[in-house]
Design a protein around this motif. Structure first.
Motif, PDB file in Angstrom:
ATOM      1  N   ALA A  35      20.269 -19.493-145.317  1.00 33.91           N
ATOM      2  CA  ALA A  35      19.729 -19.950-146.592  1.00 33.91           C
ATOM      3  C   ALA A  35      20.791 -20.594-147.471  1.00 33.91           C
ATOM      4  O   ALA A  35      20.478 -21.096-148.550  1.00 33.91           O
ATOM      5  CB  ALA A  35      19.087 -18.777-147.338  1.00 33.91           C
ATOM      6  N   LYS A  36      22.041 -20.607-147.027  1.00 34.96           N
ATOM      7  CA  LYS A  36      23.123 -21.162-147.828  1.00 34.96           C
ATOM      8  C   LYS A  36      23.260 -22.663-147.612  1.00 34.96           C
ATOM      9  O   LYS A  36      23.060 -23.164-146.506  1.00 34.96           O
ATOM     10  CB  LYS A  36      24.455 -20.476-147.491  1.00 34.96           C
ATOM     11  N   LYS A 196      27.432 -16.012-138.593  1.00 29.88           N
ATOM     12  CA  LYS A 196      27.516 -14.607-138.997  1.00 29.88           C
ATOM     13  C   LYS A 196      28.375 -14.441-140.257  1.00 29.88           C
ATOM     14  O   LYS A 196      28.122 -13.544-141.072  1.00 29.88           O
ATOM     15  CB  LYS A 196      28.081 -13.756-137.848  1.00 29.88           C
ATOM     16  N   ILE A 197      29.382 -15.308-140.416  1.00 28.02           N
ATOM     17  CA  ILE A 197      30.166 -15.286-141.656  1.00 28.02           C
ATOM     18  C   ILE A 197      29.286 -15.668-142.837  1.00 28.02           C
ATOM     19  O   ILE A 197      29.315 -15.031-143.895  1.00 28.02           O
ATOM     20  CB  ILE A 197      31.374 -16.228-141.531  1.00 28.02           C
ATOM     21  N   LEU A 198      28.478 -16.709-142.665  1.00 27.91           N
ATOM     22  CA  LEU A 198      27.565 -17.142-143.728  1.00 27.91           C
ATOM     23  C   LEU A 198      26.576 -16.036-144.102  1.00 27.91           C
ATOM     24  O   LEU A 198      26.223 -15.868-145.269  1.00 27.91           O
ATOM     25  CB  LEU A 198      26.809 -18.396-143.289  1.00 27.91           C
ATOM     26  N   LEU A 199      26.134 -15.285-143.117  1.00 36.55           N
ATOM     27  CA  LEU A 199      25.123 -14.260-143.361  1.00 36.55           C
ATOM     28  C   LEU A 199      25.698 -12.974-143.945  1.00 36.55           C
ATOM     29  O   LEU A 199      24.993 -12.244-144.644  1.00 36.55           O
ATOM     30  CB  LEU A 199      24.392 -13.934-142.054  1.00 36.55           C
ATOM     31  N   ASN A 200      26.987 -12.704-143.676  1.00 39.13           N
ATOM     32  CA  ASN A 200      27.551 -11.397-144.039  1.00 39.13           C
ATOM     33  C   ASN A 200      28.439 -11.404-145.272  1.00 39.13           C
ATOM     34  O   ASN A 200      28.756 -10.327-145.790  1.00 39.13           O
ATOM     35  CB  ASN A 200      28.334 -10.823-142.857  1.00 39.13           C
ATOM     36  N   TYR A 201      28.873 -12.585-145.738  1.00 36.61           N
ATOM     37  CA  TYR A 201      29.772 -12.634-146.882  1.00 36.61           C
ATOM     38  C   TYR A 201      29.164 -13.457-148.002  1.00 36.61           C
ATOM     39  O   TYR A 201      28.362 -14.376-147.760  1.00 36.61           O
ATOM     40  CB  TYR A 201      31.132 -13.211-146.472  1.00 36.61           C
TER      41      TYR A 201
END
Length: 293
Positions: A35-36, A196-201
């Motif tokens: 969503a970013k 996964k970086i986009l989703l977790n941070y």
């Protein structure tokens, strides 16, 4: 019957669903989806074949006004996609302001190739709003074919496919008929980790990170992959690693599972974090990550 083939380039503003649309049209998850904004940084091709046609889709970064060299190179991908397209799929949606980045819409008015305008996310709207948007876009791009759709729900994708196939030029296939992308497995490994970086941070962390694949070895039973996550400051390194390495471990586990699904093979993944304060502006570094010619 003559064979038809062409480059169908997908452009539009951030978060309108370009990557979701291409993945749905290709039938494979080639572009990462979150969503970013700025999730897509590269130009990624997905190839679909019929008996007498071949479509080479290109997903591109969302249109933005560049603030640093990485973003400028991302917009170079968009401009290149507008210049070499046989067909342009311009994606908007039922949420964004229709006049956002109007300069690119102005460019579309003067472009030589056919334009198909997709109004995405109609599942989040109603019939009246969709009709109003279709009428609006008919005035803005009178030469375009306008198709309402929902990439998320796979609604009306067959209309997009029919419109694209009907506009392909006569041409032999550009790629082997069994090809489905121009990217290699190393690229997809790095993109899965970046997703996964986009989703977790949160906040600035995802936009200050890049992933480099240091080694990629294929064995008889598994892939051995070593990846480095580059950040811009020591404080970001601490956040990415997390207390006792917990945050980085979570990213690694999620990425490994997705890689195994994508590669259809076991994966042993090692991840490290390094500080590179200038990677978004440094030409040599950007070339290493595939953003510079």
């Amino acid at each position: 019957m003559a064979h038809r083939s062409g480059f169908v380039n997908i452009i539009g503003n951030p978060n309108v669903g370009k990557s979701t649309l291409m993945n749905a049209l290709v039938g494979e998850k080639l572009s990462i989806v979150t969503a970013k904004a700025q999730t897509t940084r590269h130009r990624i091709m997905g190839i679909v074949n019929g008996e007498d046609w071949q479509i080479v889709y290109s997903d591109t970064p969302g249109i933005l006004k560049p603030n640093y060299r990485l973003q400028q190179n991302m917009m170079n991908f968009v401009d290149g996609a507008m210049g070499d397209a046989d067909i342009i799929l311009y994606v908007t949606d039922t949420v964004e302001k229709a006049d956002k980045n109007a300069d690119y819409v102005a460019k579309l008015k003067g472009i030589d190739c056919p334009v198909i305008l997709v109004i995405n996310k109609i599942d989040l709207s109603d019939q009246q709003k969709v009709t109003e948007l279709m009428d609006y876009w008919k005035t803005q791009l009178p030469g375009a074919e306008i198709i309402p759709a929902s990439a998320q729900e796979h609604f009306n994708l067959e209309s997009i496919l029919a419109a694209v196939v009907g506009k392909l030029p006569e041409c032999p296939p550009w790629f082997d008929k069994d090809a489905f992308t121009d990217k290699n497995l190393r690229f997809f490994a790095s993109e899965i980790i970046r997703e996964k970086i986009l989703l977790n941070y949160k906040e600035e962390i995802p936009y200050c990170c890049e992933v480099g694949i240091e080694s990629f070895k294929e064995g008889a039973e598994r892939y051995d992959i070593s990846a480095v996550i580059y950040v811009m400051r020591e404080s970001q390194k601490g956040i990415v690693i997390g207390k006792g390495g917990s945050a980085l471990k979570k990213v690694g586990i999620q990425a490994r599972k997705d890689m195994e699904d994508f590669f259809q093979k076991k994966v042993f993944l090692q991840t490290y974090v390094k500080v590179d304060p200038d990677w978004r502006e440094n030409k040599r570094e950007l070339r290493k990550f595939g953003y510079e010619e």
